[in-house]
Structures are given as structure tokens and as C-alpha cells.
Design a protein around this motif. Structure first.
Motif, mmCIF file in Angstrom:
data_model
loop_
_atom_site.group_PDB
_atom_site.id
_atom_site.type_symbol
_atom_site.label_atom_id
_atom_site.label_comp_id
_atom_site.label_asym_id
_atom_site.label_seq_id
_atom_site.Cartn_x
_atom_site.Cartn_y
_atom_site.Cartn_z
ATOM 1 N N GLU A 193 0.846 -1.190 0.000
ATOM 2 C CA GLU A 193 0.000 0.000 0.000
ATOM 3 C C GLU A 193 0.878 1.236 0.000
ATOM 4 O O GLU A 193 1.950 1.233 0.592
ATOM 5 N N PRO A 194 0.428 2.310 -0.624
ATOM 6 C CA PRO A 194 1.201 3.554 -0.594
ATOM 7 C C PRO A 194 1.342 4.077 0.835
ATOM 8 O O PRO A 194 0.414 3.953 1.635
ATOM 9 N N ASP A 195 2.499 4.621 1.141
ATOM 10 C CA ASP A 195 2.738 5.238 2.445
ATOM 11 C C ASP A 195 2.094 6.616 2.437
ATOM 12 O O ASP A 195 2.306 7.404 1.516
ATOM 13 N N ASN A 196 1.309 6.928 3.450
ATOM 14 C CA ASN A 196 0.639 8.231 3.523
ATOM 15 C C ASN A 196 1.616 9.387 3.682
ATOM 16 O O ASN A 196 1.364 10.485 3.203
ATOM 17 N N ASP A 197 2.744 9.131 4.348
ATOM 18 C CA ASP A 197 3.719 10.195 4.598
ATOM 19 C C ASP A 197 4.696 10.383 3.434
ATOM 20 O O ASP A 197 5.157 11.485 3.188
ATOM 21 N N ASP A 198 5.032 9.308 2.758
ATOM 22 C CA ASP A 198 6.013 9.369 1.680
ATOM 23 C C ASP A 198 5.497 8.517 0.522
ATOM 24 O O ASP A 198 5.606 7.294 0.539
ATOM 25 N N HIS A 199 4.935 9.148 -0.479
ATOM 26 C CA HIS A 199 4.291 8.425 -1.576
ATOM 27 C C HIS A 199 5.277 7.681 -2.484
ATOM 28 O O HIS A 199 4.861 6.916 -3.337
ATOM 29 N N ARG A 200 6.582 7.897 -2.272
ATOM 30 C CA ARG A 200 7.576 7.140 -3.025
ATOM 31 C C ARG A 200 7.715 5.730 -2.466
ATOM 32 O O ARG A 200 8.207 4.836 -3.137
ATOM 33 N N LYS A 213 6.220 2.229 -0.312
ATOM 34 C CA LYS A 213 5.035 1.402 -0.120
ATOM 35 C C LYS A 213 5.187 0.647 1.191
ATOM 36 O O LYS A 213 6.281 0.233 1.554
#
Length: 76
Positions: A36-43, A45
Motif C-alpha cells: 500500500e502507498p505510504d501516507n507520509d512518503d508516496h515514493r 510502499k
């Protein structure tokens, strides 16, 4: 408990990025994890265990405990 990122796994187990990526891809293909994408750092997962993986983990723990009881039976 926070959900680990690939970089954490690389450092924790001293593995290279391609190795971790390959392992995660295979686990994802077998429905043991989801990325899942990280909410804090979209680069980045985050990797999360699925219900299938949690069930498998519980079965493994039960087997380990059973084996330990057999091996230690009769010991004080």
C-alpha cells in the motif's frame, strides 16, 4: 505496530533491494502480503500481511509449540 517499508526490511535482514523486491512480489502473487502507498512518503510502499498470511503464521506457531512439547516431554 507500524507497517514496515521495503527499506526497513532491506536493512533489518541485510538484503539488497532487488532481493527484497523479488520476495515481496512473490509473496504478493501468492496473497500473503499487500503493498500500500505510504501516507507520509508516496515514493514508498508499506507491506501488510493478509489474513491468509496471519492464518499460516498461527499454524506455524502451533506446530512449533507442539514440537517443543514433544522434545521437552519428561524434562524437568
Amino acid at each position: 505496530m507500524s507497517i514496515p517499508k521495503r527499506r526497513y526490511i532491506e536493512k533489518r535482514f541485510d538484503l539488497t533491494h532487488p532481493t527484497v523486491s523479488g520476495l515481496i512480489q512473490r509473496l504478493e502473487a501468492k496473497d500473503f502480503v499487500v503493498c500500500e502507498p505510504d501516507n507520509d512518503d508516496h515514493r514508498c510502499k508499506r507491506i501488510r500481511m493478509t489474513q491468509k498470511a496471519e492464518t499460516c503464521q498461527q499454524e506455524i506457531f502451533r506446530h512449533i509449540l507442539s514440537t517443543e512439547r514433544i522434545l521437552t516431554a519428561g524434562m524437568s
